[in-house]
Design a protein around this motif. Structure first.
Motif, PDB file in Angstrom:
ATOM      1  N   TYR A 234       0.624  -0.771   0.075  1.00  0.00           N
ATOM      2  CA  TYR A 234      -0.029  -0.022   0.192  1.00  0.00           C
ATOM      3  C   TYR A 234       0.956   1.162   0.208  1.00  0.00           C
ATOM      4  O   TYR A 234       1.395   1.390   1.104  1.00  0.00           O
ATOM      5  CB  TYR A 234      -0.830  -0.078   0.995  1.00  0.00           C
ATOM      6  N   ASP A 235       1.220   1.832  -1.743  1.00  0.00           N
ATOM      7  CA  ASP A 235       2.368   2.576  -1.197  1.00  0.00           C
ATOM      8  C   ASP A 235       1.489   4.311  -1.770  1.00  0.00           C
ATOM      9  O   ASP A 235       2.496   4.922  -2.265  1.00  0.00           O
ATOM     10  CB  ASP A 235       2.960   2.203  -2.104  1.00  0.00           C
ATOM     11  N   LEU A 236       0.155   4.354  -2.099  1.00  0.00           N
ATOM     12  CA  LEU A 236      -0.564   5.027  -2.250  1.00  0.00           C
ATOM     13  C   LEU A 236      -1.154   6.013  -1.483  1.00  0.00           C
ATOM     14  O   LEU A 236      -1.232   5.580  -0.217  1.00  0.00           O
ATOM     15  CB  LEU A 236      -1.486   5.219  -3.534  1.00  0.00           C
ATOM     16  N   ASP A 237      -0.649   8.277  -1.400  1.00  0.00           N
ATOM     17  CA  ASP A 237      -1.403   8.855  -0.412  1.00  0.00           C
ATOM     18  C   ASP A 237      -3.071   7.911   0.397  1.00  0.00           C
ATOM     19  O   ASP A 237      -3.780   8.078   1.212  1.00  0.00           O
ATOM     20  CB  ASP A 237      -1.737  10.468  -1.446  1.00  0.00           C
ATOM     21  N   ASN A 238      -3.878   7.445  -0.749  1.00  0.00           N
ATOM     22  CA  ASN A 238      -5.172   7.365  -0.260  1.00  0.00           C
ATOM     23  C   ASN A 238      -5.268   5.565   0.654  1.00  0.00           C
ATOM     24  O   ASN A 238      -6.152   5.648   0.438  1.00  0.00           O
ATOM     25  CB  ASN A 238      -6.227   6.808  -1.339  1.00  0.00           C
ATOM     26  N   ASN A 239      -4.470   5.118   0.510  1.00  0.00           N
ATOM     27  CA  ASN A 239      -4.078   3.633   0.968  1.00  0.00           C
ATOM     28  C   ASN A 239      -2.663   3.306   1.996  1.00  0.00           C
ATOM     29  O   ASN A 239      -2.892   2.246   2.119  1.00  0.00           O
ATOM     30  CB  ASN A 239      -3.743   2.738  -0.059  1.00  0.00           C
ATOM     31  N   VAL A 240      -2.170   3.969   1.934  1.00  0.00           N
ATOM     32  CA  VAL A 240      -0.994   3.690   3.004  1.00  0.00           C
ATOM     33  C   VAL A 240      -0.960   4.011   4.424  1.00  0.00           C
ATOM     34  O   VAL A 240       0.237   2.928   4.888  1.00  0.00           O
ATOM     35  CB  VAL A 240       0.431   5.433   2.928  1.00  0.00           C
ATOM     36  N   ALA A 241      -2.106   4.292   4.470  1.00  0.00           N
ATOM     37  CA  ALA A 241      -2.293   4.205   6.312  1.00  0.00           C
ATOM     38  C   ALA A 241      -3.315   2.289   6.394  1.00  0.00           C
ATOM     39  O   ALA A 241      -4.315   2.099   7.416  1.00  0.00           O
ATOM     40  CB  ALA A 241      -3.553   5.259   6.687  1.00  0.00           C
ATOM     41  N   PHE A 242      -4.102   1.543   5.504  1.00  0.00           N
ATOM     42  CA  PHE A 242      -3.828   0.042   5.481  1.00  0.00           C
ATOM     43  C   PHE A 242      -3.991  -0.773   6.487  1.00  0.00           C
ATOM     44  O   PHE A 242      -4.466  -0.870   7.043  1.00  0.00           O
ATOM     45  CB  PHE A 242      -4.990   0.247   3.902  1.00  0.00           C
ATOM     46  N   ILE A 243      -2.388  -0.379   6.723  1.00  0.00           N
ATOM     47  CA  ILE A 243      -2.230  -2.074   7.251  1.00  0.00           C
ATOM     48  C   ILE A 243      -0.934  -1.305   7.366  1.00  0.00           C
ATOM     49  O   ILE A 243      -0.251   0.065   7.929  1.00  0.00           O
ATOM     50  CB  ILE A 243      -1.484  -3.010   6.667  1.00  0.00           C
ATOM     51  N   GLY A 244      -0.104  -1.800   8.871  1.00  0.00           N
ATOM     52  CA  GLY A 244       0.982  -1.548   9.392  1.00  0.00           C
ATOM     53  C   GLY A 244       1.195  -0.446  10.391  1.00  0.00           C
ATOM     54  O   GLY A 244       0.209   0.383  10.569  1.00  0.00           O
ATOM     55  N   MET A 245       2.305   0.168  10.465  1.00  0.00           N
ATOM     56  CA  MET A 245       3.043   1.166  11.362  1.00  0.00           C
ATOM     57  C   MET A 245       2.746   2.828  10.061  1.00  0.00           C
ATOM     58  O   MET A 245       3.698   2.607   9.391  1.00  0.00           O
ATOM     59  CB  MET A 245       3.575   1.059  12.480  1.00  0.00           C
ATOM     60  N   TYR A 246       2.517   3.738  10.493  1.00  0.00           N
ATOM     61  CA  TYR A 246       1.942   4.940   9.587  1.00  0.00           C
ATOM     62  C   TYR A 246       2.525   6.475  10.456  1.00  0.00           C
ATOM     63  O   TYR A 246       1.969   6.277  11.360  1.00  0.00           O
ATOM     64  CB  TYR A 246       1.715   5.269   8.402  1.00  0.00           C
ATOM     65  N   GLN A 247       3.363   6.755  10.120  1.00  0.00           N
ATOM     66  CA  GLN A 247       2.530   8.360  10.994  1.00  0.00           C
ATOM     67  C   GLN A 247       3.707   9.681   9.373  1.00  0.00           C
ATOM     68  O   GLN A 247       4.329   9.374   8.555  1.00  0.00           O
ATOM     69  CB  GLN A 247       4.590   8.420  11.794  1.00  0.00           C
ATOM     70  N   THR A 248       3.023  10.520   9.608  1.00  0.00           N
ATOM     71  CA  THR A 248       3.425  12.053   9.009  1.00  0.00           C
ATOM     72  C   THR A 248       4.372  12.244   8.930  1.00  0.00           C
ATOM     73  O   THR A 248       5.522  12.013  10.027  1.00  0.00           O
ATOM     74  CB  THR A 248       2.337  13.153   8.829  1.00  0.00           C
TER      75      THR A 248
END
Length: 793
Positions: A234-248
Motif C-alpha cells: 500500500y504505497d499511495l496517499d489514499n491507502n498507505v494507512a491501511f496496514i502496518g505502522m505509519y506517521q506523517t
C-alpha cells in the motif's frame, strides 16, 4: 453497454443476464478481453512483445489495440535459508498527450500479484480535490521464496478506451539498494505519483531497529510506513494507512520496529508524498470552482534519505531501570543518615515538661468540632479587635483548639486521597485505550513521542518516559514518611506536656504536608499515564496535580502564620477545581479565541481582587450589597480626606506585587496556544513571589534560617535551574501537528535510554521534594521561641 451489445449480437437479442455487473465489466476490460465485433467495432488487436530492462519504449495505444510487454526477471540468493536477497523492479510511465478524458490503463501481472494504475493518475486530497499526474512510477511487489534461484515472468498490459492514439513512454528498471543495509544511509526521491519502498531483513542478533527517514525539505508533506512483506504494497496517499505502522513527517520521521511483530523477519519501509500539506501543518489549497475541476499539483518531488539502525538491547533496559531506582533509593539512605545525625539535637526530643500546662492528648478528636464552642476569651470575643491590630503575632492567630485545627487540616489529606482515586482510575483506563488504538491501527500520529528516543516494552511505546516518573512516587512516599516521623515526635511531646510543643514555634499541623506528599505521588502516576500517549486531549492529566501542588504550597505558607484563618479543604479544592475547569476550556476553546481570553482575563482580575482583599483584611470583610458604599468610604477617608498610607505596609507590598504579576495582559495580548502551561506558569509565579516575600519578611523580622533548611534551599534552587533547562529543550509539542512535532525529536543523551524530558522528570521530582523539605524545615529555628514573639506577615 459493450457486454450487453455483445450478448445480444451472439444470442439473437435475448436480454443480458443479471450477472453482467459494472464490476465484472471493469474486470474484463482490465484483462483486455474483446467479446465481439460488428455492433461495437472490430476485434481489438493484441500485441505481445518481449521486453528488456532499462530500455525506454515509446508507443501509441488506442481502443483498437492492446500491447503486452513480457519481462523475464531472474532472482538469485546467496543465502537460500534466509530467502531471496531481493532485487527491486520499478515501472515508470509517462503520458505525452495533454488530454485527461481517456486515461491509459497499465496492468502489471506477476506470479502472485496484480498491480494496476491509470495514467494520468488522479489523486484526491482534502474535500475531494483532484490532482492529475502524468508521470507515474511504481515498485513491484516481490513475493518471498526460498529457492536458490528463480526466473519470474511478469507482464505489463497497456490499453485504453480512447479512439484517438495516446503516446506514452514505458521503462522498467532494477532498483539499486532495494534491500537496506544496517547503519547505511540511502538517498532517494519520491513524489505523490512516484512512491518508494525498500526492504529490510533483520540480521542475526538484532531484534529491534529504529528506521529513520530525514529530509532537508519541510514540504511537501510525506508519510512513512512500515509494512509486512506481502502483496499488494500500500504505497499511495489514499491507502498507505491501511496496514502496518505509519506517521506523517516533514523533516524527520522515526519508527521503532521489533522482530517479533514480523514473522518473516523482514519488512518494507514505504515512503509516500501526500497530495496536500495540510496534514503536516502546511497551507490548504484553494477550493475549486467546479467539483470535477482538476488542480495542478505543481512540483511535489522530495529528496529523502533512510537509515536503519539497531535499537538498544535488553541490557540497556536493565541498566536504565537500576539507575532510576538507585538514584531515588539514595535519597532514602541520605534521609536516614541525616535523621541519625540531626534527631538527637531536635528540641522536641528533649524532655522539658510542665505538668500544669496543656491538656492530655488522649481525648478523642472525633468528638470535637470547630463550631462546638468558641475558644476565645470573653474580652477578645470580637475577632475584629484581634485581627485588625497593626502588628500581629502568631499567638493572635493560633487561638483555636489544636484538636479542632488538626482535624480541619487532616481533611486536606483525606479529600485529596479521595480525589486521587476517582481521578486516576478513569485516566488509567483511558490511556490504556489510547495505547491499544495506537497498537491496533498503527497510527503513530496519535501520540506525541520523542520517536528518536522512545523505547518500547510490551504494549508500551515509550517505556523510558514512563519509568522516569518513578521519582515523583518514591520521593512523595519518602516525604510522607518524614512528615509522619515529625508528626509522631510532636504528638509524643504533646502527650508529655512539652512546653516547646505547646506554646513555642509555629503551630504544628501536618494535614497539608500529608496532602502535598500525596499530590506529589499522584503527579508521578498521572504524568506516567500522560506519557503512555501524550497529546493535547490528555495534557490536563499531567498538569492537574501540578496546580494542586502549587496551591497546597501557597496554603501551607499562609497557614504557618495564620493557622486560625486558613482556607478550609472544601473551599481550597473547590477553587482548584475551577482552575482545572478553566484549564480544560482553554485547551479546547482557547486557541485563537479572543472572546475566551477576554472572559478569562476579567475573571482572573476579579478573583485576584477578591483574594487580595481577603489577605489584606484577614477575612474581616463582607461581600454584600453595601460593598461598593464601603469601598467609596474607605477611599474618601484614607486617600482623599487625610491621604494616609496603608495600615498594613508589608501586606500591601505583597498584594501590589502579586496584582502586578497577575494583571499583566500577556495572555490576552499573546494568546499562547498552550493554555494549560500558561495557567500553570501563573500559579508558579504566584508561589515563587509569596515564597520570596516569606523569606524576606522572615529575615527582616530577626529570624534566622538553620543550616539544614539553608542547605535545602540552596540545593533546591540549583536543581530547579538545571531542571528548567532540560524542560525547555522541547523534544515534542502537541501545539503543532505530529509531523512538525517530530522536527524537535532528538536522540537519547543518558545511558542511551533517557532523553532530555526524562532528565526533567528526574530533576523536577528531586526539586519538588527539596521544595517540600524547605517548607517543612524553614521555621525550625522558631521551635523554642514563644508564639507571642513571632510576627505574622
Amino acid at each position: 453497454m459493450v457486454l450487453r451489445s455483445c450478448w445480444k449480437s451472439r444470442h439473437k437479442n435475448r436480454p443480458a443476464p443479471c450477472w453482467i455487473r459494472p464490476g465484472l465489466i471493469a474486470l474484463l476490460w482490465l484483462c483486455g478481453f474483446s467479446c465481439c465485433s460488428g455492433a461495437v467495432g472490430e476485434t481489438k488487436n493484441v500485441v505481445q512483445k518481449d521486453a528488456e530492462f532499462d530500455v525506454t519504449y515509446n508507443d501509441t495505444v488506442t481502443s483498437e489495440n492492446q500491447t503486452i510487454y513480457a519481462f523475464n526477471h531472474t532472482l538469485f540468493s546467496p543465502f537460500p535459508s534466509f530467502g531471496f536477497q531481493t532485487e527491486g523492479v520499478r515501472v515508470s510511465v509517462d503520458v505525452l498527450s495533454q488530454g485527461f478524458e481517456s486515461p491509459i490503463l497499465f496492468v502489471i501481472r506477476q506470479k502472485q500479484a496484480v498491480l494496476s494504475f491509470q495514467v494520468p493518475l488522479i489523486l484526491r486530497g482534502l474535500y475531494q480535490r483532484k490532482y492529475p499526474y502524468k508521470h507515474v512510477g511504481r515498485t513491484l511487489c516481490q513475493p518471498p521464496t526460498r529457492a536458490a534461484s528463480e526466473s519470474q515472468y511478469f507482464f505489463v498490459d497497456v490499453s485504453t478506451l480512447s479512439n484517438q492514439g495516446t503516446n506514452y513512454q514505458l521503462r522498467v528498471s532494477r532498483v539499486e539498494s532495494f534491500t537496506l543495509q544496517t547503519d547505511t544511509k540511502f538517498s532517494f526521491t519520491a513524489s505523490p505519483s512516484q512512491p518508494q519502498y525498500f526492504k529490510y531483513v533483520f540480521p542475526d542478533g538484532i531484534d529491534t531497529v529504529i528506521v529513520k527517514v530525514n529530509s532537508e525539505m519541510n514540504f511537501p508533506c510525506s508519510v512513512m510506513s512500515i509494512q509486512d512483506i506481502q502483496c499488494p504494497v500500500y504505497d499511495l496517499d489514499n491507502n498507505v494507512a491501511f496496514i502496518g505502522m505509519y506517521q506523517t513527517m516533514t523533516k524527520k520521521g522515526a519508527i521503532t520496529v521489533q522482530r517479533k511483530d514480523f514473522p518473516s523477519n523482514s519488512f518494507y519501509v514505504v515512503i509516500v508524498v501526500k497530495t496536500e500539506d495540510e496534514a503536516c501543518g502546511g497551507p490548504l489549497r484553494f477550493y475549486p470552482l467546479r467539483p470535477d475541476e482538476l488542480i495542478d499539483a505543481g512540483n511535489r518531488s522530495k529528496v529523502l534519505d533512510v537509515m536503519v539502525s539497531p535499537a538498544i538491547n535488553s541490557d540497556i533496559y536493565v541498566i536504565g531501570m537500576l539507575f532510576c531506582l538507585g538514584i531515588f533509593l539514595s535519597f532514602y539512605l541520605l534521609t536516614l543518615l541525616v535523621a541519625l545525625f540531626f534527631c538527637p539535637s531536635c528540641p522536641l526530643s528533649i524532655d522539658r515538661s510542665l505538668d500544669s500546662v496543656g491538656r492530655s492528648r488522649q481525648e478523642s478528636l472525633s468528638s470535637v468540632e470547630e463550631d462546638d464552642y468558641d475558644t476565645l476569651d470573653d474580652i477578645n470575643s470580637d475577632k475584629n479587635i484581634v485581627r485588625t491590630k497593626k502588628f500581629l503575632c502568631v499567638s493572635d492567630l493560633a487561638r483555636k483548639d489544636k484538636r479542632i485545627l488538626s482535624k480541619k487540616y487532616q481533611i486536606y489529606f483525606w479529600n485529596i486521597a479521595t480525589i486521587a482515586v476517582f481521578y486516576a482510575l478513569p485516566v488509567v483506563q483511558l490511556v490504556i485505550t489510547y495505547q491499544t488504538v495506537v497498537n491496533v491501527t498503527g497510527n503513530q500520529d496519535i501520540c506525541y513521542y520523542n520517536f528518536l528516543c522512545a523505547h518500547p516494552l510490551g504494549a508500551l511505546s515509550a517505556f523510558n518516559n514512563i519509568l522516569s516518573n518513578l521519582g515523583y512516587v518514591m520521593l512523595g512516599l519518602l516525604f510522607l514518611l518524614i512528615v509522619l516521623k515529625r508528626d509522631i515526635v510532636h504528638n509524643r511531646a504533646l502527650v508529655r506536656n512539652n512546653l516547646n510543643a505547646l506554646e513555642c514555634g509555629i503551630p504544628k499541623h501536618f494535614g497539608l504536608f500529608y496532602a502535598m506528599g500525596t499530590a506529589l505521588m499522584m503527579e508521578g502516576l498521572l504524568s506516567a499515564c500522560y506519557h503512555v500517549c501524550p497529546n493535547y486531549t490528555n495534557f490536563q492529566f499531567d498538569t492537574s496535580f501540578m496546580y494542586m501542588i502549587a496551591g497546597l504550597c501557597m496554603l501551607k505558607l499562609y497557614q504557618k502564620r495564620h493557622p486560625d484563618i486558613n482556607a478550609s479543604a472544601y473551599t481550597a479544592y473547590a477553587c482548584l477545581a475551577v482552575v482545572i475547569f478553566f484549564s480544560v476550556l482553554g485547551v479546547v476553546f482557547g486557541k485563537g479565541n479572543t472572546v475566551f481570553w477576554i472572559v478569562f482575563s476579567v475573571i482572573h482580575i476579579l478573583a485576584t481582587l477578591l483574594l487580595s482583599t481577603q489577605l489584606y483584611y484577614m477575612g474581616r470583610w463582607r461581600l454584600d450589597s453595601g460593598i461598593l458604599r464601603r469601598m467609596v468610604y474607605v477611599i474618601y477617608t484614607d486617600c482623599i480626606r487625610q491621604c494616609s498610607g496603608p495600615m498594613y505596609i508589608d501586606r500591601m507590598v505583597l498584594i501590589v506585587m502579586g496584582n502586578i504579576v497577575n494583571w499583566s495582559a500577556y495572555g490576552l495580548i499573546e494568546r499562547p496556544n498552550d493554555f494549560a502551561s500558561y495557567l500553570l506558569a501563573i500559579a508558579i509565579c504566584n508561589l515563587l513571589l509569596y515564597f520570596a516575600f516569606y523569606i524576606i519578611m522572615k529575615l527582616r523580622s530577626g529570624e534566622r534560617i538553620q543550616c539544614l533548611a539553608l542547605v535545602c534551599i540552596l540545593f533546591t534552587a540549583v536543581v530547579w535551574g538545571f531542571a528548567l533547562y532540560f524542560f525547555f529543550q522541547g523534544l515534542s509539542t502537541w501545539q503543532k501537528t505530529p509531523a512538525e512535532s517530530r522536527e524537535h525529536n532528538r536522540d537519547c543523551i543518558l545511558l542511551s535510554f533517557f532523553d532530555d524530558h526524562d532528565i526533567w522528570h528526574f530533576l523536577s521530582s528531586i526539586a519538588m521534594f527539596g521544595s517540600f523539605l524547605v517548607l517543612l524545615t524553614m521555621d525550625d529555628d522558631l521551635d523554642t521561641v514563644q508564639r507571642d514573639k513571632i510576627y505574622v506577615f
